[in-house]
Scaffold this motif. Structure first.
Motif, PDB file in Angstrom:
ATOM      1  N   SER A 104      16.651  28.596  -8.038  1.00  0.00           N
ATOM      2  CA  SER A 104      16.336  28.766  -6.612  1.00  0.00           C
ATOM      3  C   SER A 104      15.375  27.686  -6.128  1.00  0.00           C
ATOM      4  O   SER A 104      14.240  27.971  -5.725  1.00  0.00           O
ATOM      5  CB  SER A 104      15.733  30.155  -6.351  1.00  0.00           C
ATOM      6  OG  SER A 104      16.668  31.176  -6.576  1.00  0.00           O
ATOM      7  N   PRO A 105      15.814  26.407  -6.153  1.00  0.00           N
ATOM      8  CA  PRO A 105      14.919  25.329  -5.716  1.00  0.00           C
ATOM      9  C   PRO A 105      14.508  25.461  -4.252  1.00  0.00           C
ATOM     10  O   PRO A 105      13.494  24.897  -3.829  1.00  0.00           O
ATOM     11  CB  PRO A 105      15.761  24.068  -5.942  1.00  0.00           C
ATOM     12  CG  PRO A 105      17.179  24.535  -5.938  1.00  0.00           C
ATOM     13  CD  PRO A 105      17.140  25.903  -6.540  1.00  0.00           C
ATOM     14  N   GLU A 106      15.276  26.230  -3.478  1.00  0.00           N
ATOM     15  CA  GLU A 106      14.967  26.401  -2.056  1.00  0.00           C
ATOM     16  C   GLU A 106      13.623  27.082  -1.825  1.00  0.00           C
ATOM     17  O   GLU A 106      13.007  26.904  -0.775  1.00  0.00           O
ATOM     18  CB  GLU A 106      16.082  27.182  -1.355  1.00  0.00           C
ATOM     19  CG  GLU A 106      16.263  28.624  -1.784  1.00  0.00           C
ATOM     20  CD  GLU A 106      17.155  28.811  -2.996  1.00  0.00           C
ATOM     21  OE1 GLU A 106      17.487  29.973  -3.306  1.00  0.00           O
ATOM     22  OE2 GLU A 106      17.523  27.804  -3.641  1.00  0.00           O
ATOM     23  N   ILE A 107      13.146  27.843  -2.820  1.00  0.00           N
ATOM     24  CA  ILE A 107      11.852  28.507  -2.668  1.00  0.00           C
ATOM     25  C   ILE A 107      10.729  27.473  -2.650  1.00  0.00           C
ATOM     26  O   ILE A 107       9.843  27.497  -1.783  1.00  0.00           O
ATOM     27  CB  ILE A 107      11.637  29.542  -3.794  1.00  0.00           C
ATOM     28  CG1 ILE A 107      12.693  30.646  -3.705  1.00  0.00           C
ATOM     29  CG2 ILE A 107      10.230  30.137  -3.715  1.00  0.00           C
ATOM     30  CD1 ILE A 107      12.674  31.620  -4.868  1.00  0.00           C
ATOM     31  N   ASN A 108      10.752  26.553  -3.611  1.00  0.00           N
ATOM     32  CA  ASN A 108       9.740  25.492  -3.640  1.00  0.00           C
ATOM     33  C   ASN A 108       9.876  24.569  -2.428  1.00  0.00           C
ATOM     34  O   ASN A 108       8.881  24.107  -1.868  1.00  0.00           O
ATOM     35  CB  ASN A 108       9.859  24.685  -4.933  1.00  0.00           C
ATOM     36  CG  ASN A 108       9.458  25.489  -6.155  1.00  0.00           C
ATOM     37  OD1 ASN A 108       8.591  26.353  -6.080  1.00  0.00           O
ATOM     38  ND2 ASN A 108      10.106  25.227  -7.276  1.00  0.00           N
ATOM     39  N   GLU A 109      11.111  24.292  -2.043  1.00  0.00           N
ATOM     40  CA  GLU A 109      11.333  23.401  -0.898  1.00  0.00           C
ATOM     41  C   GLU A 109      10.800  24.027   0.388  1.00  0.00           C
ATOM     42  O   GLU A 109      10.181  23.338   1.206  1.00  0.00           O
ATOM     43  CB  GLU A 109      12.826  23.084  -0.780  1.00  0.00           C
ATOM     44  CG  GLU A 109      13.319  22.214  -1.935  1.00  0.00           C
ATOM     45  CD  GLU A 109      14.833  22.149  -2.037  1.00  0.00           C
ATOM     46  OE1 GLU A 109      15.525  22.828  -1.246  1.00  0.00           O
ATOM     47  OE2 GLU A 109      15.334  21.414  -2.916  1.00  0.00           O
ATOM     48  N   SER A 110      11.017  25.328   0.563  1.00  0.00           N
ATOM     49  CA  SER A 110      10.471  26.023   1.733  1.00  0.00           C
ATOM     50  C   SER A 110       8.946  25.995   1.716  1.00  0.00           C
ATOM     51  O   SER A 110       8.304  25.803   2.754  1.00  0.00           O
ATOM     52  CB  SER A 110      10.960  27.479   1.760  1.00  0.00           C
ATOM     53  OG  SER A 110      12.338  27.554   1.962  1.00  0.00           O
ATOM     54  N   THR A 111       8.386  26.189   0.522  1.00  0.00           N
ATOM     55  CA  THR A 111       6.923  26.173   0.380  1.00  0.00           C
ATOM     56  C   THR A 111       6.357  24.810   0.767  1.00  0.00           C
ATOM     57  O   THR A 111       5.385  24.725   1.532  1.00  0.00           O
ATOM     58  CB  THR A 111       6.538  26.507  -1.074  1.00  0.00           C
ATOM     59  OG1 THR A 111       7.084  27.782  -1.431  1.00  0.00           O
ATOM     60  CG2 THR A 111       5.030  26.530  -1.245  1.00  0.00           C
ATOM     61  N   ILE A 112       6.960  23.755   0.256  1.00  0.00           N
ATOM     62  CA  ILE A 112       6.475  22.395   0.532  1.00  0.00           C
ATOM     63  C   ILE A 112       6.643  22.052   2.011  1.00  0.00           C
ATOM     64  O   ILE A 112       5.724  21.507   2.644  1.00  0.00           O
ATOM     65  CB  ILE A 112       7.216  21.378  -0.362  1.00  0.00           C
ATOM     66  CG1 ILE A 112       6.797  21.575  -1.824  1.00  0.00           C
ATOM     67  CG2 ILE A 112       6.918  19.940   0.082  1.00  0.00           C
ATOM     68  CD1 ILE A 112       7.673  20.841  -2.825  1.00  0.00           C
ATOM     69  N   ARG A 113       7.802  22.362   2.579  1.00  0.00           N
ATOM     70  CA  ARG A 113       8.028  22.086   4.010  1.00  0.00           C
ATOM     71  C   ARG A 113       7.011  22.803   4.876  1.00  0.00           C
ATOM     72  O   ARG A 113       6.426  22.221   5.794  1.00  0.00           O
ATOM     73  CB  ARG A 113       9.441  22.533   4.427  1.00  0.00           C
ATOM     74  CG  ARG A 113      10.546  21.542   4.178  1.00  0.00           C
ATOM     75  CD  ARG A 113      11.793  21.928   4.950  1.00  0.00           C
ATOM     76  NE  ARG A 113      12.211  23.300   4.670  1.00  0.00           N
ATOM     77  CZ  ARG A 113      13.102  23.642   3.752  1.00  0.00           C
ATOM     78  NH1 ARG A 113      13.682  22.701   3.014  1.00  0.00           N
ATOM     79  NH2 ARG A 113      13.426  24.908   3.574  1.00  0.00           N
ATOM     80  N   LEU A 114       6.822  24.078   4.584  1.00  0.00           N
ATOM     81  CA  LEU A 114       5.892  24.888   5.381  1.00  0.00           C
ATOM     82  C   LEU A 114       4.473  24.334   5.318  1.00  0.00           C
ATOM     83  O   LEU A 114       3.789  24.177   6.348  1.00  0.00           O
ATOM     84  CB  LEU A 114       5.926  26.332   4.873  1.00  0.00           C
ATOM     85  CG  LEU A 114       4.935  27.318   5.500  1.00  0.00           C
ATOM     86  CD1 LEU A 114       5.239  27.507   6.981  1.00  0.00           C
ATOM     87  CD2 LEU A 114       4.974  28.657   4.775  1.00  0.00           C
ATOM     88  N   LEU A 115       4.025  24.015   4.115  1.00  0.00           N
ATOM     89  CA  LEU A 115       2.669  23.493   3.945  1.00  0.00           C
ATOM     90  C   LEU A 115       2.522  22.107   4.576  1.00  0.00           C
ATOM     91  O   LEU A 115       1.535  21.829   5.277  1.00  0.00           O
ATOM     92  CB  LEU A 115       2.305  23.450   2.464  1.00  0.00           C
ATOM     93  CG  LEU A 115       2.167  24.820   1.769  1.00  0.00           C
ATOM     94  CD1 LEU A 115       2.010  24.657   0.269  1.00  0.00           C
ATOM     95  CD2 LEU A 115       0.985  25.603   2.342  1.00  0.00           C
TER      96      LEU A 115
END
Length: 431
Positions: free
Chosen positions: A196-207
């Protein structure tokens, strides 16, 4: 609870610590009321109080674990619901960890059990090896009907495909604007980064969108909790010390405002580094600092970011599943619910939400019968809400729950990212 450790035994700092925990227990049994395995099996030894007696007896008598003791300790989910219920403040988490280490040290498991646990210990904490296993699983799944039920069920938990990454691997992800208000390190998770790489990607985008610079240290593969809960102390401590030294060096050289985990099981372990290394003169100070810096992503967002939510025409009915490691282990429960409510959507706690879904690290592989009962109960409770989708904060829970329902389940940070300007999660595209 009365103990009978000798003064010589109490010179061992681990035993001394466990003795202090045991003495806090007042036999009240309130822990059994919220223990999933006690409620399913009805055996005193499958509840926290019974397990405390088993561990106390092993440690006091300096005796090796046997098959009976191992069976009941292995059945513990480490959901820590008992710790939320306990009126006396018994730190069952630290005691059960000590018990597992003692079992691993003194008891020789049957060959197949040892083999399975060693495979899990080797494969899951290593993302590259786990990726190969996923690919091999895709080849052999069509032939799973010839395998024993245990292996067939294990294969069902493996993903049928691997999502593509949308962000390139980098050490530093700079904030969207030139102004950087904070700098954090992100633990990307061993299994999570693969399935689920989308979890880390969402985290990075949001931050990044909120002017937070994100650091991902490539040398950090796993938090160490998987081996920790398997009782493999040396392997776990190798991961722990590696992470502590790397993050502490980064903290000293370049500064870190927080260490972010978006996998609640990992976050619980990071916050416990300080306790684990409390008697280690070389790592004590560093571990304490790493634990102090560690935050769940929703905890950090709630404390540090001023979110601007976009308006969506459609409103959703969302069931929030609170992972055990988050609500009981980290005492983080209200923050994610508050954040989702700020999006303007309806958010509902799942009935009996304090009870585990049965994932619990490797539990749904090693204790399949109990895990399936817990999953069925969780799904039935989710159906009572009839949500459009489910939100949670742990990849293990996502994998377990999705194996029992067609209702989409996404990480809470994906929801927050989407409703503050990021893309809609691909699992929700049909809603």
């Amino acid at each position: 609870m009365q103990t009978n450790f000798t003064s010589e035994q109490l010179k061992d700092k681990e035993k001394k610590s466990s003795e202090e925990i045991i003495r806090k227990c007042v036999h009240c049994g309130m822990c059994n009321a919220t223990c999933p395995t006690y409620n399913i099996l009805g055996d005193e030894l499958d509840g926290p109080r019974g397990r405390i007696y088993l561990i106390k007896d092993m440690l006091e008598q300096n005796k090796p674990a046997n098959e009976k003791i191992t069976k009941h300790i292995d059945r513990c989910l480490s959901c820590y619901s008992c710790m939320t219920t306990c009126p006396s403040g018994v730190n069952y988490m630290h005691l059960i960890d000590h018990g597992r280490n003692h079992i691993e040290k003194t008891y020789k498991r049957p060959l197949l059990d040892r083999l399975m646990r060693n495979i899990l210990s080797f494969v899951l904490p290593n993302p590259d090896i786990f990726k190969i296993m996923v690919l091999l699983t895709r080849i052999i799944k069509p032939f799973s009907f010839i395998f024993p039920k245990f292996l067939k069920n294990s294969l069902e938990l493996m993903p049928s495909y691997l999502p593509r990454k949308t962000l390139k691997n980098k050490k530093i992800y700079s904030s969207t604007n030139k102004k950087t208000v904070a700098r954090v390190a992100l633990l990307t998770g061993c299994v999570q980064r693969v399935i689920s790489p989308e979890i880390n990607e969402s985290t990075i985008r949001l931050l990044n969108r909120h002017n937070v610079e994100v650091i991902v240290l490539p040398e950090i593969k796993c938090c160490g909790s998987l081996n920790h809960h398997l009782g493999k102390k040396n392997l776990a401590h190798s991961s722990f010390s590696n992470n502590i030294n790397l993050w502490y060096d980064e903290y000293l050289k370049n500064g870190l405002d927080a260490i972010i985990s978006n996998t609640s099981g990992c976050g619980t372990t990071l916050k416990d580094y300080g306790f684990i290394f409390r008697n280690n003169k070389d790592l004590k100070k560093k571990a304490k600092k790493i634990s102090e810096l560690s935050k769940d992503i929703t905890e950090y967002i709630n404390e540090s970011l001023d979110l601007k939510f976009k308006k969506e025409e459609k409103k959703y009915k969302i069931a929030y599943h609170s992972p055990c490691s988050m609500q009981h282990g980290q005492k983080v429960h209200d923050q994610p619910i508050s954040l989702i409510k700020q999006t303007g959507n309806e958010v509902f706690n799942i009935p009996d939400g304090h009870i585990c879904c049965g994932s619990a690290g490797t539990y749904n592989i090693l204790q399949q019968k109990i895990a399936k009962v817990l999953l069925k109960e969780k799904i039935n409770n989710i159906k009572k809400i009839a949500p459009d989708f489910i939100s949670t904060g742990n990849i293990g829970c996502m994998t377990q729950i999705s194996s029992g329902t067609e209702i989409p389940i996404v990480h809470t940070v994906e929801v927050i990212d989407w409703l503050t300007g990021g893309p809609k999660p691909y699992k929700l595209k049909n809603l």
